[in-house]
Design a protein around this motif. Sequence first.
Motif, PDB file in Angstrom:
ATOM      1  N   PHE A  13       0.828  -1.201   0.000  1.00 15.87           N
ATOM      2  CA  PHE A  13       0.000   0.000   0.000  1.00 15.87           C
ATOM      3  C   PHE A  13       0.868   1.259   0.000  1.00 15.87           C
ATOM      4  N   THR A  14       1.931   1.239   0.795  1.00 16.65           N
ATOM      5  CA  THR A  14       2.835   2.394   0.862  1.00 16.65           C
ATOM      6  C   THR A  14       3.540   2.610  -0.464  1.00 16.65           C
ATOM      7  N   MET A  15       3.991   1.523  -1.082  1.00 16.71           N
ATOM      8  CA  MET A  15       4.659   1.649  -2.381  1.00 16.71           C
ATOM      9  C   MET A  15       3.690   2.165  -3.455  1.00 16.71           C
ATOM     10  N   ALA A  16       2.455   1.673  -3.456  1.00 12.89           N
ATOM     11  CA  ALA A  16       1.470   2.142  -4.426  1.00 12.89           C
ATOM     12  C   ALA A  16       1.172   3.623  -4.218  1.00 12.89           C
ATOM     13  N   LEU A  17       1.028   4.026  -2.981  1.00 14.79           N
ATOM     14  CA  LEU A  17       0.780   5.434  -2.676  1.00 14.79           C
ATOM     15  C   LEU A  17       1.955   6.306  -3.083  1.00 14.79           C
ATOM     16  N   THR A  18       3.164   5.807  -2.879  1.00 12.38           N
ATOM     17  CA  THR A  18       4.365   6.547  -3.269  1.00 12.38           C
ATOM     18  C   THR A  18       4.430   6.707  -4.785  1.00 12.38           C
ATOM     19  N   LEU A  19       4.171   5.620  -5.530  1.00 12.67           N
ATOM     20  CA  LEU A  19       4.201   5.704  -6.995  1.00 12.67           C
ATOM     21  C   LEU A  19       3.104   6.629  -7.517  1.00 12.67           C
ATOM     22  N   LEU A  20       1.945   6.577  -6.899  1.00 14.55           N
ATOM     23  CA  LEU A  20       0.869   7.479  -7.284  1.00 14.55           C
ATOM     24  C   LEU A  20       1.274   8.941  -7.048  1.00 14.55           C
ATOM     25  N   GLY A  21       1.902   9.202  -5.920  1.00  9.85           N
ATOM     26  CA  GLY A  21       2.360  10.561  -5.617  1.00  9.85           C
ATOM     27  C   GLY A  21       3.432  11.041  -6.576  1.00  9.85           C
ATOM     28  N   VAL A  22       4.379  10.164  -6.908  1.00 15.52           N
ATOM     29  CA  VAL A  22       5.439  10.538  -7.856  1.00 15.52           C
ATOM     30  C   VAL A  22       4.833  10.818  -9.226  1.00 15.52           C
ATOM     31  N   GLY A  23       3.897   9.982  -9.640  1.00 11.78           N
ATOM     32  CA  GLY A  23       3.227  10.204 -10.927  1.00 11.78           C
ATOM     33  C   GLY A  23       2.490  11.529 -10.960  1.00 11.78           C
ATOM     34  N   PHE A  24       1.822  11.870  -9.881  1.00 11.71           N
ATOM     35  CA  PHE A  24       1.096  13.139  -9.821  1.00 11.71           C
ATOM     36  C   PHE A  24       2.053  14.324  -9.861  1.00 11.71           C
ATOM     37  N   VAL A  25       3.179  14.212  -9.164  1.00  8.16           N
ATOM     38  CA  VAL A  25       4.170  15.295  -9.174  1.00  8.16           C
ATOM     39  C   VAL A  25       4.733  15.494 -10.570  1.00  8.16           C
ATOM     40  N   VAL A  26       5.055  14.393 -11.260  1.00  5.80           N
ATOM     41  CA  VAL A  26       5.582  14.501 -12.630  1.00  5.80           C
ATOM     42  C   VAL A  26       4.530  15.122 -13.543  1.00  5.80           C
ATOM     43  N   TYR A  27       3.278  14.705 -13.403  1.00 11.75           N
ATOM     44  CA  TYR A  27       2.193  15.284 -14.203  1.00 11.75           C
ATOM     45  C   TYR A  27       2.091  16.788 -13.982  1.00 11.75           C
ATOM     46  N   GLU A  28       2.130  17.221 -12.742  1.00 11.61           N
ATOM     47  CA  GLU A  28       2.030  18.655 -12.443  1.00 11.61           C
ATOM     48  C   GLU A  28       3.246  19.427 -12.942  1.00 11.61           C
ATOM     49  N   LEU A  29       4.427  18.816 -12.862  1.00 12.70           N
ATOM     50  CA  LEU A  29       5.627  19.488 -13.377  1.00 12.70           C
ATOM     51  C   LEU A  29       5.547  19.659 -14.892  1.00 12.70           C
ATOM     52  N   VAL A  30       5.050  18.653 -15.587  1.00 12.66           N
ATOM     53  CA  VAL A  30       4.895  18.766 -17.043  1.00 12.66           C
ATOM     54  C   VAL A  30       3.873  19.840 -17.368  1.00 12.66           C
ATOM     55  N   ASN A  31       2.770  19.897 -16.643  1.00 17.25           N
ATOM     56  CA  ASN A  31       1.785  20.960 -16.862  1.00 17.25           C
ATOM     57  C   ASN A  31       2.356  22.342 -16.596  1.00 17.25           C
ATOM     58  N   ALA A  32       3.214  22.455 -15.602  1.00 19.52           N
ATOM     59  CA  ALA A  32       3.817  23.755 -15.298  1.00 19.52           C
ATOM     60  C   ALA A  32       4.869  24.134 -16.345  1.00 19.52           C
ATOM     61  N   ALA A  33       5.571  23.132 -16.877  1.00 21.58           N
ATOM     62  CA  ALA A  33       6.625  23.418 -17.858  1.00 21.58           C
ATOM     63  C   ALA A  33       6.058  23.773 -19.221  1.00 21.58           C
ATOM     64  N   PHE A  34       4.934  23.176 -19.584  1.00 22.77           N
ATOM     65  CA  PHE A  34       4.317  23.420 -20.882  1.00 22.77           C
ATOM     66  C   PHE A  34       2.887  23.888 -20.693  1.00 22.77           C
ATOM     67  N   PRO A  35       2.704  25.154 -20.331  1.00 23.93           N
ATOM     68  CA  PRO A  35       1.328  25.637 -20.103  1.00 23.93           C
ATOM     69  C   PRO A  35       0.547  25.718 -21.419  1.00 23.93           C
ATOM     70  N   GLN A  36      -0.752  25.508 -21.339  1.00 28.96           N
ATOM     71  CA  GLN A  36      -1.591  25.599 -22.527  1.00 28.96           C
ATOM     72  C   GLN A  36      -1.807  27.058 -22.880  1.00 28.96           C
ATOM     73  N   LYS A  37      -1.718  27.320 -24.167  1.00 29.32           N
ATOM     74  CA  LYS A  37      -1.927  28.702 -24.632  1.00 29.32           C
ATOM     75  C   LYS A  37      -3.413  28.965 -24.714  1.00 29.32           C
ATOM     76  N   LYS A  38      -3.806  30.143 -24.242  1.00 31.27           N
ATOM     77  CA  LYS A  38      -5.216  30.506 -24.281  1.00 31.27           C
ATOM     78  C   LYS A  38      -5.538  31.094 -25.651  1.00 31.27           C
ATOM     79  N   GLY A  39      -6.670  30.601 -26.196  1.00 31.73           N
ATOM     80  CA  GLY A  39      -7.246  30.926 -27.447  1.00 31.73           C
ATOM     81  C   GLY A  39      -6.844  32.049 -28.218  1.00 31.73           C
TER      82      GLY A  39
END
Length: 83
Positions: free
Chosen positions: A57-83
């Motif tokens: 359970f701890t390992m799954a939670l850790t991997l989920l957290g790492v995945g979420f952090v990477v997702y947020e970092l990618v979103n911050a690095a490549f912001p979507q351009k507004k219309g």
Amino acid sequence: MNRSIFALQQVARRTISSSVRRQVDNKVPQNQKMFQEDNGLPIHLKGGSGDAVLYRFTMALTLLGVGFVVYELVNAAFPQKKG
């Protein structure tokens, strides 16, 4: 009024002081024997199936957290351009 409060204090004091304390077995020597046994298991899994479930359970939670952090970092690095 004071008499009832005094009686309540006596009852409360009597129940606390006259209660029998439960004897607790010392499980430390048993646990030391179990955890120091050389059975090829890592120390974090020697406690049994409960330890294995908590570890997974701890390992799954850790991997989920790492995945979420990477997702947020990618979103911050490549912001979507507004219309």
